[in-house]
Write a protein that holds these residues in place. Structure first.
Motif, PDB file in Angstrom:
ATOM      1  N   UNK A  45      -7.334  -3.222   4.325  1.00 52.78           N
ATOM      2  CA  UNK A  45      -6.318  -3.062   5.374  1.00 52.78           C
ATOM      3  C   UNK A  45      -5.104  -3.931   5.083  1.00 52.78           C
ATOM      4  N   UNK A  46      -4.039  -3.736   5.836  1.00 51.89           N
ATOM      5  CA  UNK A  46      -2.863  -4.598   5.702  1.00 51.89           C
ATOM      6  C   UNK A  46      -3.259  -6.050   5.914  1.00 51.89           C
ATOM      7  N   UNK A  51      -1.755  -7.272  -2.210  1.00 51.45           N
ATOM      8  CA  UNK A  51      -0.481  -7.564  -2.852  1.00 51.45           C
ATOM      9  C   UNK A  51      -0.430  -9.000  -3.362  1.00 51.45           C
ATOM     10  N   UNK A  52      -1.082  -9.928  -2.662  1.00 47.36           N
ATOM     11  CA  UNK A  52      -1.160 -11.312  -3.159  1.00 47.36           C
ATOM     12  C   UNK A  52      -1.866 -11.352  -4.508  1.00 47.36           C
ATOM     13  N   UNK A 197      -3.827   1.676  -2.606  1.00 48.86           N
ATOM     14  CA  UNK A 197      -3.283   2.771  -1.810  1.00 48.86           C
ATOM     15  C   UNK A 197      -3.954   2.802  -0.452  1.00 48.86           C
ATOM     16  N   UNK A 198      -3.215   3.293   0.544  1.00 50.17           N
ATOM     17  CA  UNK A 198      -3.797   3.557   1.852  1.00 50.17           C
ATOM     18  C   UNK A 198      -4.181   5.032   1.984  1.00 50.17           C
ATOM     19  N   UNK A 215      -9.654  -9.767   4.597  1.00 50.90           N
ATOM     20  CA  UNK A 215      -9.284 -11.161   4.835  1.00 50.90           C
ATOM     21  C   UNK A 215      -9.472 -12.005   3.578  1.00 50.90           C
ATOM     22  N   UNK A 216      -9.027 -11.455   2.450  1.00 45.24           N
ATOM     23  CA  UNK A 216      -9.003 -12.220   1.206  1.00 45.24           C
ATOM     24  C   UNK A 216     -10.311 -12.293   0.450  1.00 45.24           C
ATOM     25  N   UNK A 217     -11.349 -11.612   0.923  1.00 43.36           N
ATOM     26  CA  UNK A 217     -12.642 -11.627   0.241  1.00 43.36           C
ATOM     27  C   UNK A 217     -13.041 -10.222  -0.205  1.00 43.36           C
TER      28      UNK A 217
END
Length: 312
Positions: A45-46, A51-52, A197-198, A215-217
């Motif tokens: 998700x956004x 992107x990071x 992609x979404x 959440x970064x994982x």
């Protein structure tokens, strides 16, 4: 040797300009490898950290900890070699308004020390539907055409690894078909592709393996076929002209008139349809289908609750 290797990559940053506020953890110990020739999907998700992670891979941002390699080249210590092996298509439309399409591609070739690259530039223009725009100024192009030029710029030095960060966001069906045909050809010829992609139907159709971030994982990492097989659900799909009661709506995926319910068996299907009738609604165009990647994605995101994004 992996085409791309992420080893315990973490990224934190402060919420204040003075670096004194609480830290936000964008990435948390992300580790996985992408093998040469893979068409790999990175989904989430956004705000999940996609992107990071790509910014760190491309050398646009530094990881707080961990390492990233591209065909053995460290993106920090061997940054020049790593970047030669990468072609990155960013989300944002970035262009130089003072040059034609062909001039922009020649300049991009020069950044990599490539001279007399017109034969490959012509092939890119033809395959991306830009041949008739070769001498047009970048300012004159539509958003979709600018997106095609970004793809051409990423490919102009024939990178071994192609990174596509939301390449079809907001573009027409024609570009999607043209782009995927060309990228699929390059992949068959040996290029490694990393896609975010979404549009999950694209990922399902193109990617042989997928990682999902939340959440970064990394909360899922598997072959696309295995992810699809992991869902035991069927999906009940129908159309209605009025809103569902709140209790039913909470269990459904609703897009306009289209309502979809996960259904484990025939009894679930009967109960949902009975509840719709009891609410005084009429279900039209009823169908039952197997779960697709979007269904699996929603299941994975619902099951995996990770750490808080903001650290004390």
């Amino acid at each position: 040797m992996p085409a791309i290797s992420f080893k315990s990559v973490s990224k934190t940053y402060s919420t204040s300009k003075k670096q004194t506020g609480p830290l936000v953890r964008a990435l948390d110990e992300v580790s996985f490898d992408i093998q040469p020739g893979e068409f790999f999907g990175l989904l989430g998700p956004n705000g999940a950290g996609k992107t990071s992670l790509i910014s760190i891979l491309a050398g646009l941002s530094r990881a707080t900890s961990g390492s990233v390699h591209v065909h053995g080249s460290d993106v920090l210590t061997d940054f020049a070699d790593a970047r030669r092996k990468l072609g990155v298509v960013p989300q944002e439309l970035v262009f130089d308004p003072f040059f034609s399409v062909r001039e922009a591609l020649r300049i991009q070739s020069g950044y990599f020390g490539i001279k007399k690259n017109d034969a490959w530039i012509d092939e890119l223009l033809e395959n991306l539907g830009l041949a008739d725009k070769a001498n047009a100024n970048m300012r004159q192009l539509s958003g979709g055409m600018k997106r095609r030029v970004l793809v051409a710029q990423a490919l102009v030095h024939k990178p071994r690894v192609i990174v596509l960060d939301e390449p079809t966001a907001g573009v027409d069906v024609e570009l999607r078909q043209t782009l995927w045909q060309f990228i699929a050809r390059l992949n068959k010829e040996g290029s490694t592709v990393l896609l975010t992609t979404h549009y999950l139907e694209e990922a399902e159709a193109l990617c042989s393996r997928i990682a999902m971030l939340k959440q970064g994982r990394v909360v899922a990492l598997a072959l696309t076929s295995d992810l699809l097989a992991s869902s035991n659900s069927n999906v009940l799909r129908f159309k209605i002209d009025k809103d569902l009661p709140a209790e039913l709506a909470a269990k459904a995926r609703i897009t306009g008139r289209i309502v979809q319910f996960p259904a484990q068996n025939a009894n679930d299907i009967e109960q949902y349809l009975a509840a719709v009738r009891q609410a005084g609604l009429v279900a039209e165009d009823i169908e039952i289908r197997k779960a697709d990647l979007e269904d699996v994605f929603l299941e994975v995101m619902a099951k995996n609750v990770t750490h808080s994004e903001v650290l004390a």
